[in-house]
Design an enzyme around this catalytic site. Sequence first.
Site, PDB file in Angstrom:
ATOM      1  N   CYS A   2      -0.604  -4.669  12.951  1.00 52.48           N
ATOM      2  CA  CYS A   2      -0.358  -4.046  14.124  1.00 52.48           C
ATOM      3  C   CYS A   2       0.594  -4.937  14.895  1.00 52.48           C
ATOM      4  CB  CYS A   2      -1.647  -3.763  14.915  1.00 52.48           C
ATOM      5  SG  CYS A   2      -2.594  -2.702  13.911  1.00 52.48           S
ATOM      6  N   ARG A  28       5.829  -3.283  12.960  1.00 54.09           N
ATOM      7  CA  ARG A  28       4.501  -3.721  12.576  1.00 54.09           C
ATOM      8  C   ARG A  28       3.418  -2.840  12.617  1.00 54.09           C
ATOM      9  NH1 ARG A  28       3.750  -9.322  13.280  1.00 54.09           N
ATOM     10  NH2 ARG A  28       1.555  -8.999  13.176  1.00 54.09           N
ATOM     11  N   ASN A  91      -5.143  -7.131  17.057  1.00 55.71           N
ATOM     12  CA  ASN A  91      -4.363  -7.012  15.687  1.00 55.71           C
ATOM     13  C   ASN A  91      -5.158  -7.825  14.700  1.00 55.71           C
ATOM     14  OD1 ASN A  91      -2.780  -7.251  13.618  1.00 55.71           O
ATOM     15  ND2 ASN A  91      -1.613  -8.791  14.347  1.00 55.71           N
ATOM     16  N   GLY A  92      -5.718  -7.271  13.587  1.00 56.05           N
ATOM     17  CA  GLY A  92      -6.669  -8.002  12.538  1.00 56.05           C
ATOM     18  C   GLY A  92      -7.749  -7.138  12.184  1.00 56.05           C
ATOM     19  N   LYS A 457      11.982   0.006  -3.262  1.00 52.30           N
ATOM     20  CA  LYS A 457      12.788   0.756  -2.231  1.00 52.30           C
ATOM     21  C   LYS A 457      12.812   2.087  -2.226  1.00 52.30           C
ATOM     22  CE  LYS A 457      12.885  -1.909  -0.080  1.00 52.30           C
ATOM     23  NZ  LYS A 457      12.521  -3.176  -0.166  1.00 52.30           N
ATOM     24  N   HIS A 476       7.047   1.403 -25.620  1.00 48.20           N
ATOM     25  CA  HIS A 476       5.569   0.950 -25.653  1.00 48.20           C
ATOM     26  C   HIS A 476       4.788   2.001 -24.964  1.00 48.20           C
ATOM     27  CE1 HIS A 476       6.510  -2.411 -28.045  1.00 48.20           C
ATOM     28  NE2 HIS A 476       7.018  -2.953 -27.091  1.00 48.20           N
TER      29      HIS A 476
END
Length: 575
Positions: A2, A28, A91-92, A457, A476
Amino acid sequence: MCGIIGIVSRTEFPSRVLLERLKRLEYRGYDSYGLFDGRRLLKHVGGIRVEACGRTAAGIAHTRWATHGGVNERNAHPHLSCDGRIAVVHNGIIENYEELRRGLAAKGHRFASETDSEVIAHLLEDALRRGPLESALPRLFRELKGTFAILAMVRGRDEIFALKRDSPLVLGAADGRTVLASDIYAFSDWTGRAVFFENDEMAVVGPGGARFFDRSGRPLRKPARAFHWEQERSVRRTAGHFMLKEILEEPTAVGRLLFSLGHDQKPAFERLLRLIRRSRKVIFASCGTSYHASLLGAYYLHRTGMEVQTLIASEFRHFAKVDAETLVIAISQSGETMDVIDALKYARENGGRIASIVNVPHSTIQRMSELSLNILAGPEVCVASTKAFVNQATLLLAVARAFGFEVRLESLPDRIRALFMQKAKIRAMAGRIARSRDVYIIGRGLTYPVARETALKIKETSYIHAEGMMGGELKHGTIALIEKGTPVLSLINAGDPDIVSNTKEVEARGADIFILTNHPTLGGDRNAVHLKTANDGKFGILAAAAGQLIAYYAAAALGRPIDKPRNLAKSVTVK
Ligand code: BG6
């Protein structure tokens, strides 16, 4: 991940500035956001809209990437205490939040969200009821388990309390304003100096500036350090998408890195070579796109006779054997990826040496390393990493060159520019690929990591199922999924006849073949792009850049949000 921001100013400023600054951290986290400016609390679901919202002398704001609790305005930050006086952004991850919540609920606290973060506001409220701020803040360090960068405010006070453990937090000051943020990009256009919080440090920031303390409340002296970081340029000329803007910046970014490796970063580069030479074992630790760059780097080094292990950071401790003769090289754009940080902690606990290759200067990973090189890609705003991959791979190719890999790197920026001249053809090819629900990308040797990166991507920008794999592995099992009309993008390095055979295998099953190649006689038809380089080291990087363009144009053809997946567009003001 965040993003948090807080500003305290000597004079009042428009609260919208908090949103402008938060917007710079939107990469973020982007599912909801909010701000508290001492009086007002705003919360919105969706991307950040910069809007007028009064004036303030202090405020905090947060952009969220949901981990605990769904995406809705209740779970958006800031979170308030029961009496509404304390506001917190975080944040965390608070690991013991359930236990803390139970204890606080037993004392009568009522919770409004499902988040782990809200517990911080109530814990602070409880602590402030029992004693002054001087004892309340250290209590947070004692009781919270997990990772956090916290900014807290008390209603009516032009002050921010900032605490950090394991999540990034940095402070910058300019023109009478003090800014606290998750990274320097939040204020890098205001100042070139910053103070970096270390673990278990805190600050009280008022109109007169910041005072720093350790976790027990003992004062600390923390000098500001100069940093150099580029300004963001306009995104308007690239259809408004950071992803395309950042891809098109690659030639400049590579040129800047190569210059730096020969000048200002030369001593650090040579130290890295010495460290590698002296280590019995070298392990790359990284995630996502950075992992694919490290895989390409391992290939380059392997060609010089060296053996390097590459591990996905979240699995590091399950697969790595680290001792005092092991060098762990972390590769990370942000320098803040928690899985990489955990891998480095494990390496440190086991006596390993740590170096890193990062994009964001002074990031946590850089500061955990005894030696760190900057890839100098410049700010990467788009969530899908592009120019950082190219610069990571270029730096690793430069390392391999120092160990004997023959390559003239100086022409790489021009080779990428030449590839961009084929944008229209790549775009048309991407449009055809985008018609399918599944696409397979195959490579061998140096194009295997590129196949995986191209698939990543495509997945993250166009939401098409994409599988990047070793050409030799197809037979395979996976080949069972190839049927008439399945698109297969083959990355054909001119020096590798086996990938041509693999391509024929899928063609025989009716696959629609698309090709990126430096093979002199392939690449002529409308489903093939010829990338001009006789050097396979450079081909890996060119093919990756072409793959990024395919992903971008496929996402654009499908009308995807591209820069960041927005799953909710609704916007609500709750207070
Ligand atoms: C993911 C991003 O969350 O983190 C990827 O979506 C990125 O683009 C990965 O490659 C690793 O990040 P970093 O900053 O350590 O390179």
